[in-house]
Design an enzyme around this catalytic site. Structure first.
Site, PDB file in Angstrom:
ATOM      1  N   PHE A   2       0.842  -1.190   0.000  1.00  0.00           N
ATOM      2  CA  PHE A   2       0.000   0.000   0.000  1.00  0.00           C
ATOM      3  C   PHE A   2       0.880   1.244   0.000  1.00  0.00           C
ATOM      4  O   PHE A   2       2.101   1.158   0.133  1.00  0.00           O
ATOM      5  CB  PHE A   2      -0.913  -0.011   1.234  1.00  0.00           C
ATOM      6  CG  PHE A   2      -1.804  -1.227   1.321  1.00  0.00           C
ATOM      7  CD1 PHE A   2      -3.098  -1.195   0.850  1.00  0.00           C
ATOM      8  CD2 PHE A   2      -1.328  -2.414   1.871  1.00  0.00           C
ATOM      9  CE1 PHE A   2      -3.917  -2.317   0.912  1.00  0.00           C
ATOM     10  CE2 PHE A   2      -2.129  -3.546   1.940  1.00  0.00           C
ATOM     11  CZ  PHE A   2      -3.434  -3.495   1.458  1.00  0.00           C
ATOM     12  N   CYS A  48      -3.945  -4.819   6.888  1.00  0.00           N
ATOM     13  CA  CYS A  48      -4.261  -5.519   5.642  1.00  0.00           C
ATOM     14  C   CYS A  48      -5.218  -6.667   5.932  1.00  0.00           C
ATOM     15  O   CYS A  48      -4.882  -7.607   6.648  1.00  0.00           O
ATOM     16  CB  CYS A  48      -2.971  -6.058   5.012  1.00  0.00           C
ATOM     17  SG  CYS A  48      -3.242  -6.939   3.460  1.00  0.00           S
ATOM     18  N   ALA A  68      -8.180 -12.202  12.719  1.00  0.00           N
ATOM     19  CA  ALA A  68      -7.694 -13.218  13.643  1.00  0.00           C
ATOM     20  C   ALA A  68      -7.315 -12.563  14.966  1.00  0.00           C
ATOM     21  O   ALA A  68      -7.179 -11.338  15.071  1.00  0.00           O
ATOM     22  CB  ALA A  68      -6.483 -13.933  13.041  1.00  0.00           C
ATOM     23  N   HIS A 106       0.966  -4.136   7.794  1.00  0.00           N
ATOM     24  CA  HIS A 106       1.200  -5.097   8.866  1.00  0.00           C
ATOM     25  C   HIS A 106       1.496  -4.276  10.116  1.00  0.00           C
ATOM     26  O   HIS A 106       2.626  -3.825  10.333  1.00  0.00           O
ATOM     27  CB  HIS A 106       2.374  -6.022   8.533  1.00  0.00           C
ATOM     28  CG  HIS A 106       2.143  -6.848   7.321  1.00  0.00           C
ATOM     29  ND1 HIS A 106       3.161  -7.485   6.630  1.00  0.00           N
ATOM     30  CD2 HIS A 106       1.001  -7.147   6.641  1.00  0.00           C
ATOM     31  CE1 HIS A 106       2.664  -8.128   5.594  1.00  0.00           C
ATOM     32  NE2 HIS A 106       1.346  -7.944   5.586  1.00  0.00           N
ATOM     33  N   THR A 157       4.534  12.288   7.776  1.00  0.00           N
ATOM     34  CA  THR A 157       5.916  12.670   8.044  1.00  0.00           C
ATOM     35  C   THR A 157       6.075  13.022   9.518  1.00  0.00           C
ATOM     36  O   THR A 157       5.291  13.808  10.069  1.00  0.00           O
ATOM     37  CB  THR A 157       6.319  13.883   7.182  1.00  0.00           C
ATOM     38  OG1 THR A 157       6.151  13.550   5.808  1.00  0.00           O
ATOM     39  CG2 THR A 157       7.768  14.271   7.438  1.00  0.00           C
TER      40      THR A 157
END
Length: 235
Positions: A2, A48, A68, A106, A157
């Site tokens: 991404f 994700c 999960a 992640h 940033t």
């Protein structure tokens, strides 16, 4: 992969928890479902997730994802409630411009929003990371002023980093404030944090190069030091 440029804000309309995790249904998402397929990846608040069901028209376009327990432990998604808005981004296409930074979606950990104040038309936000633990080391080595960080999936940033207080700051321009959920979060809210993956790779490479007596780079550094000491008559 991404970019951290949020495409759309969706709305959580259903949450079902069980022992294995939970499912979310996110509506008002039609703009990002035009090319959707079962099994596609969508970043939801920077995590994700895999699309397991969707409809492009009903409820403004909705899709279902499964979380999960690992995802619930690492992110703030388990705290979402029906009616909450979430940041959405589809996996990047090879044909589009890369406007943010490399975001895997992640999530490493969560941080806490500890300060929020206006700066002209912009908004300054300050976050604090949790104390480091053996199972979850500090992310501070990967955070540098003017470097990248993904907060709730948004590429931002860093304007400040304070290792002693475990805090870091960012600034949101007016355009960004209108496109993401961060400005609406209250002091004390949790956010999802993903450190820049480039820094992680650099750290691992350096450890591999210097971490053993047989590492080539370690031997080279030791030789340079020995030569420098010899030239100064210190050996």
């Amino acid at each position: 992969m991404f970019t951290g440029l949020i495409e759309h804000l969706g709305t959580v309309i259903d949450i079902v928890h069980d022992a294995g995790g939970c499912t979310l249904i996110i509506a008002d998402s039609a703009p990002i479902l035009v090319d959707c397929h079962i099994g596609d990846s969508i970043a939801v608040n920077g995590a994700c997730l895999t699309v397991t069901e969707f409809d492009k028209e009903l409820k403004g376009g909705w899709f279902k994802v499964w979380l999960a327990n690992e995802t619930l432990d690492r992110t703030d998604l388990g705290e979402r409630k029906v009616g909450d808005q979430v940041n959405l981004e589809r996996a990047m296409g090879a044909h589009v411009r890369f406007g943010g930074h490399f975001v895997q979606a992640h999530v490493d950990t969560t941080a806490t929003l500890v300060d929020k104040k206006a700066d002209g038309a912009s908004l300054r936000l300050l976050f604090q990371l949790p104390e480091a633990a053996p199972e979850r080391p500090s992310l501070l080595p990967y955070l540098i002023p003017k470097g990248y960080v993904a907060i709730d999936g948004t590429s931002l940033t860093l304007t400040s980093v304070d290792d002693a207080s475990r805090t870091f700051g960012v600034m949101l321009i007016t355009h960004t404030q209108d496109k993401i959920t961060l400005p609406k979060k209250p002091i004390g809210a949790k956010v999802n944090i993903e450190a820049d993956m480039v820094g992680k790779f650099v750290e691992k490479s350096v450890h591999a190069a210097l971490g053993s007596d047989s590492a080539p780079l370690r031997a080279l550094v030791e030789k340079i030091v020995q030569n420098a000491l010899a030239e100064k008559g210190l050996t």
